[in-house]
Each structure stands twice: as C-alpha cells, then as structure tokens.
Design a protein around this motif. Structure first.
Motif, short mmCIF file in Angstrom:
data_model
loop_
_atom_site.label_atom_id
_atom_site.label_comp_id
_atom_site.label_asym_id
_atom_site.label_seq_id
_atom_site.Cartn_x
_atom_site.Cartn_y
_atom_site.Cartn_z
N GLU A 67 -3.21 -1.32 2.59
CA GLU A 67 -4.45 -2.61 1.29
C GLU A 67 -4.12 -2.02 0.22
O GLU A 67 -3.70 -2.63 -0.93
CB GLU A 67 -5.73 -2.74 1.45
CG GLU A 67 -6.29 -3.73 2.43
CD GLU A 67 -6.82 -3.39 3.24
OE1 GLU A 67 -7.94 -2.59 2.41
OE2 GLU A 67 -7.46 -4.18 4.18
N GLU A 68 -4.35 -0.26 -0.19
CA GLU A 68 -3.59 -0.09 -1.19
C GLU A 68 -3.14 1.52 -1.23
O GLU A 68 -2.73 1.35 -0.35
CB GLU A 68 -5.69 0.71 -1.48
CG GLU A 68 -6.41 0.07 -2.01
CD GLU A 68 -7.61 1.37 -2.29
OE1 GLU A 68 -8.18 1.85 -3.59
OE2 GLU A 68 -8.42 1.20 -1.50
N GLY A 125 0.98 -1.35 0.04
CA GLY A 125 -0.21 -0.15 -0.08
C GLY A 125 0.57 1.29 0.20
O GLY A 125 1.79 1.37 -0.63
N PHE A 158 -5.03 8.76 1.37
CA PHE A 158 -6.49 8.77 1.87
C PHE A 158 -7.37 9.35 2.76
O PHE A 158 -8.21 9.98 3.39
CB PHE A 158 -6.60 7.03 2.35
CG PHE A 158 -6.38 6.58 0.87
CD1 PHE A 158 -7.10 6.24 -0.63
CD2 PHE A 158 -5.59 5.26 1.52
CE1 PHE A 158 -6.56 5.38 -1.75
CE2 PHE A 158 -5.52 4.58 0.30
CZ PHE A 158 -5.54 4.90 -0.72
N ASN A 159 -6.82 9.82 4.42
CA ASN A 159 -6.87 9.70 5.38
C ASN A 159 -7.19 12.32 5.36
O ASN A 159 -7.28 12.15 6.23
CB ASN A 159 -6.30 9.48 6.33
CG ASN A 159 -6.45 8.09 6.08
OD1 ASN A 159 -7.76 7.84 5.94
ND2 ASN A 159 -5.21 7.30 6.16
N THR A 191 -4.65 3.85 8.67
CA THR A 191 -5.09 2.64 8.29
C THR A 191 -5.71 1.83 7.78
O THR A 191 -4.76 1.91 7.41
CB THR A 191 -7.09 3.32 7.69
OG1 THR A 191 -6.80 3.85 6.90
CG2 THR A 191 -6.94 5.39 9.12
N GLN A 192 -6.29 0.88 7.55
CA GLN A 192 -6.54 -0.37 7.32
C GLN A 192 -6.43 -0.51 5.82
O GLN A 192 -5.88 -0.80 5.14
CB GLN A 192 -7.74 -1.05 7.66
CG GLN A 192 -7.30 -2.16 7.10
CD GLN A 192 -6.47 -4.00 7.73
OE1 GLN A 192 -5.75 -3.38 8.97
NE2 GLN A 192 -5.41 -4.33 6.76
N ARG A 193 -7.38 0.83 5.60
CA ARG A 193 -7.12 1.65 3.89
C ARG A 193 -5.70 1.34 3.17
O ARG A 193 -5.30 0.53 1.88
CB ARG A 193 -7.56 2.04 3.76
CG ARG A 193 -8.45 2.00 2.11
CD ARG A 193 -9.12 3.23 1.59
NE ARG A 193 -9.61 3.79 0.73
CZ ARG A 193 -10.20 4.59 -0.70
NH1 ARG A 193 -10.03 6.03 0.40
NH2 ARG A 193 -9.55 5.08 -1.35
N CYS A 194 -4.69 2.23 4.45
CA CYS A 194 -3.50 2.27 3.89
C CYS A 194 -2.32 1.22 3.30
O CYS A 194 -1.30 1.34 2.61
CB CYS A 194 -2.70 3.18 4.74
SG CYS A 194 -3.22 4.80 5.19
N ARG A 229 2.88 5.02 5.39
CA ARG A 229 2.42 4.26 6.46
C ARG A 229 2.83 3.74 7.58
O ARG A 229 2.08 3.83 8.91
CB ARG A 229 1.34 3.30 6.09
CG ARG A 229 1.61 1.86 5.57
CD ARG A 229 0.52 0.50 5.48
NE ARG A 229 1.39 -0.40 4.43
CZ ARG A 229 2.05 -1.07 5.01
NH1 ARG A 229 1.31 -1.52 6.94
NH2 ARG A 229 2.60 -2.82 4.93
#
Lengths: 332, 321
Positions: free
Chosen positions: B302-303, B286, B319-320, B297-300, B290
């Motif tokens: 994964e993507e 990702g 993202f954040n 976050t979790q999304r960071c 991060r």
C-alpha cells in the motif's frame, strides 16, 4: 580411483589468422572423473574457452586441433567422424554458452528448440518429446513450463533463458556438461540462482561439469578441482584448498592478490604489472615471465615443467623447481 | 561566505523515459524515481545495483546527458539543474564503462585528451596545450610517446586510462565513474582501481563510483548506496553496509556475491531471491522489492517506504527491518 570419464592429453589448438598463427591452446592436459566439478580459470585470451570448444569439436573455421587427444572413455573424440560426433555432442557431452541472449534461435519457440535435441538423440515421438521438454523446464525452475514452451526467446528474461539453455543441455542426460562462463552475463542475484541450480542438478543427475570462468569467486564456490590457465598453458592445478590457500605459481598468487576481498577491504590491491600476453608473440620460456616479479634468467628461455607439490597439487614454475633444489641441496 | 558542506547534493531526482506503447499512447519508464544523496568534497560514494536499476541513469542525469524529469542537483551549494552546461561540465566529468566505444577511433590520444581543453579554452598557446596533455598522460601512467597513437593501438586497461585522463583534463572536482573497471580483466582491474585511489589522494576529487561488483565498490568507496528499480533502498558507510546490512535486498545481494575464499563460500548461507526483477514500466505498488521479499506484508503493497535514519548515517527504506 574412480572412473576417468574424459581425458585431455597435450591438446594444442591453433587458429590461422592474417597476422599469423595464434596458438590459443598450447599443450593442455587434464582428466575429469565422473561426478566431479572441474574449474578452468583464466583471463580473456588464456585459452580456457578454446579448450572447451576443442572438446566439443566446435571450433571456428580457421581453428584446428594441431595435436593432442581428447579421450572419452578411451575413445579419441578428435578422430570421430560426423555421425559419431552427432552422437557425442548433446548426448554424451553438452555445452552451455556465455551469452543466453544470442545462443537461442530467435525465430523458433523454446519448446521447438528443446524438442529438437530430444528427438535427435532419443527414440521419443513428438508428444513424448514435448512432455520431456516440460519436465526439463520444471527441473530447472522455469515457472509455468507448459506456457513457456510456446514462447519465443525474446519473451524471457536473461536468467530464464540461461535456465532454458541448461534444460536443453541436460535434456538427454549427458555424462559431461561444459559450462562456458554460464553466469558472466547475468546479475549477481540471478547468478546465485543459476549456480545453486547447477549444484543441485549435479547432485541429482550425477554428471561431471567443466566450469570455465574468469571469476575466482564462482570457482571457490563450485569446484572440486581447479586448473589455472595463462597464455594457452596450464600454470597450476589442484583442489580448492591448494589453489586458494597455498598457491605456488606466481600468476595464481598475483591473481589472488589483485582481487578485492571482504576481509582486507581497505588494504591496497597488488596488481599484476603489465598487460596480458599477445598470443601472436609468445615468449620462448614461461608465458608469464614478462609480468612476473620473481622471473629468473631461465624463465625467459625455457618452459618450466609441471612439478608435483602435493597429492593433488601441481604447478609449472621455475621458482618452485629452484626452491626444491635448494631444499634437496640442504639435505645432502 | 561559509563553504557548503556538500560538494554534490541531489534532491528527489527523477528520470522518466516515454516509451511508445501504441500509436498514440506512451507509458513512462521510471528509470530513476526520486533519488536523493549527498557527496562531500573528496568523498567516494559507491552506487550499486543490478542491471536496469537505474544506477547509470543517475550518473548521466547528474551530468545532464539526459534532462532530468524532476528534482534538483546542487553543486557546491548552487543549484545547477538548469545552469549552463559547459560551465557545469568543467566542474564534473564522467568516465564511461566501455573503453572500446567511448573513445573516438579517428582521434589520436593527444586530441582526445586535448578536446576538453579546447572546449573550455584552458590553455595559452600550443606549447601550453601540449604540456598540459603530457602532464595528464603522466598522471594516469601513459608514456609521452603514446600521444600520437590512436585508441585502437591500446589495450583495454590503457584505453580506460585515456578516458580517465580526458575526464581529468579540465581539473574537475567531481567525477562520475560508470562501471569503469567491469570491462577489464581481473589483473588489469586492480591497476585501474589503484589509480583511482591515487588520483583521489593526489587531486582530492570526489567520485560517484557506479558498479555492480560489490567487492570492488566496498574496496574503493567511503559510503555505499544500494539501488533497486529506480530507488535507493539503503545508504551506509562501506563497512557498515557490509557488516550490518539491514534492507532485505542488500542482504540477499551481499549473500549472492561469489567470494574468492572456499572456506567462507562453503560456510555461509545464501539468500536466493525468487524470480526476476519486475519491469520498470510496470512497477509493483508500494515498495518495488515486495514481489521478491520474504518479509513483505500488506503495508508494503500500500505504501512506499522512505529512507529513514537508523543512526550513524545509515539510511534504510523498509517497514519491516
């Protein structure tokens, strides 16, 4: 007045080279109080590192202290014999070098190198020394210290190595820490970590620090007192307020004008003309005279005396002397 | 034909170096991993980041000192990724970081500056060549009498001037400046920075100004791109980036620069990043930042966030925030 820990008096350090005698430090005096941070700022070749090395007595073979004294609690360090020096270096006064890549020995583990200093200066046995080494690594923020002591320097990043250097310097709780460009080789975010760490440790352990750097930003952030050096001489000294907001020496003024700042980002920089001084060919008068816009006749022929301009503020510049005489004359 | 809007356009530039990890295995070191940016004629784009983030590699790949692994480079609207190298380097040139090792110690200043003229055959006869060299020297503030001297006879600042004169000799429209002032003393830095600005006004050249010193870049650049581990994380105009940074990495980078003003230095809050930069051979999944980011976050994980426009040409990859 608080206790004066270290006093440097009229220090002159010369180097013998094939091209002639290089007068790297030429009559530098200052005193350091316990628990204070003193900044020495200057360009390369200004004699700031040599001043630091002279205090530690770790000059290169061709260098010698030609005259002057380095007094630690009244004792002259320059007259110490070998065993006295052994007790002084590391125990009383430690140094951190600029380049963490080359100042650790690559063939010994971090733990061995840390313990070496502890075993030499304290009565601890090996197990206690290892314990102390791990304690020091924890103090300087190295993660997994019990694993790190078994690692070699090349396995650590630059920031980590500089932390190890700091741990080593502080392992025997010295009164004075000399930091010679401690963050110059590091990236800004790592530099911020190390500077924060040094400030924190200084508060916790209460030692005095001499911070040698060319970076005025680091100085502004860290120092209680500041010495500006040029051509082996002190040209101005004072606290942060004096030096940054009320500079009196033409060199300090020029230096502050020549660095870009956030506030006046789009204004043109005002560089200092010319090139840094050649130490082999020092002028008779003020070292800065050949690059100074306000240079007068007297600047070329006579060395300016240090003049007191405030409680903490002193400068060696003929321009100030002239102005003072003018003021004095007007009053009469 | 319409004049293209951009002088230089870089699309998804990738530069991977194979690193031997075993007798038969290699792992790619992703020095530059999908970098895109544009530079208008006469514009200065600053490229900042810490050591190892790939900023120098971007500059070198542009000039094809390395052959890029992927991506395209356009110059005045034409793709030059695979074009003739000699022709390419007549249009873009480079000034290197270290003025001590980038000049041949066995050549005189005249030969150093004359070499690009020889390569590109830009003169008619010896007299013309000498005239051109002396013009260049005058342009960068060197005395004509220095022409027969060797590089070691000069100070760092003067050597950097020789390097700049060499880059300018072919009259390029674009110069990659790779940390051109970081090896110089503070008082000399200002002289060289001012010269870069004067040359820009006089000749209309565009710069890619690579440096780690944000104060210097902010001073000279029109726009600034911030790199972290092979990717650009934020691009904005110099003032925007300084006054309203968005990406968490830019925020911490800005708060970490030592400011030579005690009042500001003591009043501001430093954002100290935890830990070190991860190895570019073993990048986190990702978003690369991060592992040191307090907003992660979790999304960071994964993507990987891509650069998105936040208005007024301010691009951020997060993202954040």
């Amino acid at each position: 007045m608080s206790e004066c820990l270290l006093e440097v008096k009229e220090l002159c350090t010369y180097f013998h080279t094939e091209a002639g005698e290089v007068r790297a430090v030429n009559g530098v005096s200052f005193s350091l109080e316990a628990g204070k941070i003193l900044g020495i700022v200057g360009e390369s070749g200004s004699g700031k590192s040599v001043t630091a090395y002279s205090i530690m007595q770790i000059l290169a073979e061709n260098g010698r202290i030609a005259s002057g004294e380095v007094l630690y609690k009244g004792q002259d360090v320059t007259k110490f014999n070998k065993s006295q020096l052994k007790g002084f270096r590391g125990k009383v006064c430690s140094i951190i070098f600029q380049d963490p890549m080359t100042s650790l020995n690559p063939v010994f583990t971090i733990g061995f190198q840390l313990e070496e200093a502890i075993l030499l200066h304290t009565g601890k046995n090996k197990a206690q020394a290892r314990e102390r080494a791990i304690e020091m690594l924890t103090l300087v923020g190295v993660n997994q210290p019990d694993k790190r002591v078994k690692q070699y320097p090349h396995e650590l990043s630059g920031g980590m190595r500089q932390r190890v250097m700091i741990a080593m310097a502080l392992a025997c709780e010295p009164d004075v820490l000399i930091a010679d460009e401690p963050t110059t080789a590091l990236d800004v975010t790592i530099q911020a970590q190390i500077l924060e760490l040094m400030q924190e440790l200084q508060k916790k352990l209460g030692m005095a620090i001499i911070l040698v750097t060319h970076d005025l930003g680091v100085i502004a952030d860290m120092c209680d007192e500041i010495i500006v050096m040029y051509g082996g001489r002190v040209c101005e000294r004072g606290n942060a307020e004096d030096i940054f907001y009320n500079p009196k020496h033409e060199y300090t003024k020029g230096l502050l004008r020549s660095i870009p700042s956030i506030k006046n980002a789009k204004e043109k920089l005002v560089p200092i003309a010319g090139t840094p001084i050649n130490l082999l060919n020092m002028p008779k008068g003020c070292a800065f005279s050949s690059r100074c816009d306000s240079a007068m006749k007297i600047c070329l022929t006579e060395m300016p005396e240090e003049v007191r301009l405030g409680d903490t503020h002193l400068a060696s510049c003929w321009v100030n002397v002239k102005e003072m005489m003018k003021d004095g004359g007007a009053k009469e | 034909m319409n004049k293209p809007e951009y002088l230089v356009e870089v699309r998804d530039l990738k530069q991977h170096f194979p690193i031997k990890t075993g007798m038969f295995s290699t792992t790619p070191l992703k020095a530059v991993d999908g970098v895109s940016f544009t530079i208008k004629p006469g514009e200065t784009l600053g490229l900042v980041g810490e050591s190892g983030c790939g900023k120098t590699t971007v500059g070198r790949s542009l000039l094809r000192l390395y052959k890029p692994t992927g991506g395209q480079v356009f110059f005045e609207g034409e793709e030059v990724t695979d074009s003739n190298m000699t022709a390419l380097r007549k249009k873009m040139q480079m000034v290197f970081q270290d003025p001590y090792s980038s000049l041949n110690p066995r050549m005189t200043v005249e030969d150093i500056i004359g070499e690009p003229l020889d390569v590109h055959k830009l003169y008619r006869g010896k007299k013309d060549r000498r005239e051109k060299i002396l013009n260049m020297m005058e342009l960068v503030g060197l005395n004509a009498e220095h022409a027969t001297r060797y590089a070691h006879e000069f100070s760092g600042g003067q050597r950097q001037r020789i390097g700049i004169a060499r880059a300018l000799a072919v009259n390029p429209k674009f110069i990659v400046c790779d940390e051109p002032v970081s090896a110089l003393d503070v008082s000399i830095q200002a002289q060289v920075i001012n010269m870069f600005e004067e040359l820009k006004d006089k000749l209309g050249v565009a710069y890619l100004f690579i440096a780690h010193d944000l104060l210097v870049v902010h001073h000279i650049a029109d726009r600034i791109a911030v790199m972290y581990l092979g990717k650009i994380v934020e691009v904005a105009s110099a003032d925007d980036l300084n006054n309203a940074p968005v990406h968490p990495y830019t925020l911490s980078l800005l708060s970490a620069i030592p400011i030579p003003d005690p009042h500001i230095a003591h009043s501001r809050q430093r954002i100290i990043l935890e830990g070190d930069v991860p190895s570019p051979m073993n990048l986190p999944t990702g978003c690369s930042f991060r592992t040191r980011c307090s907003y992660a976050t979790q999304r960071c994980a994964e993507e990987c966030p891509s650069l998105t426009d936040r208005g007024d040409g301010h691009f951020v990859a997060c993202f954040n925030k």
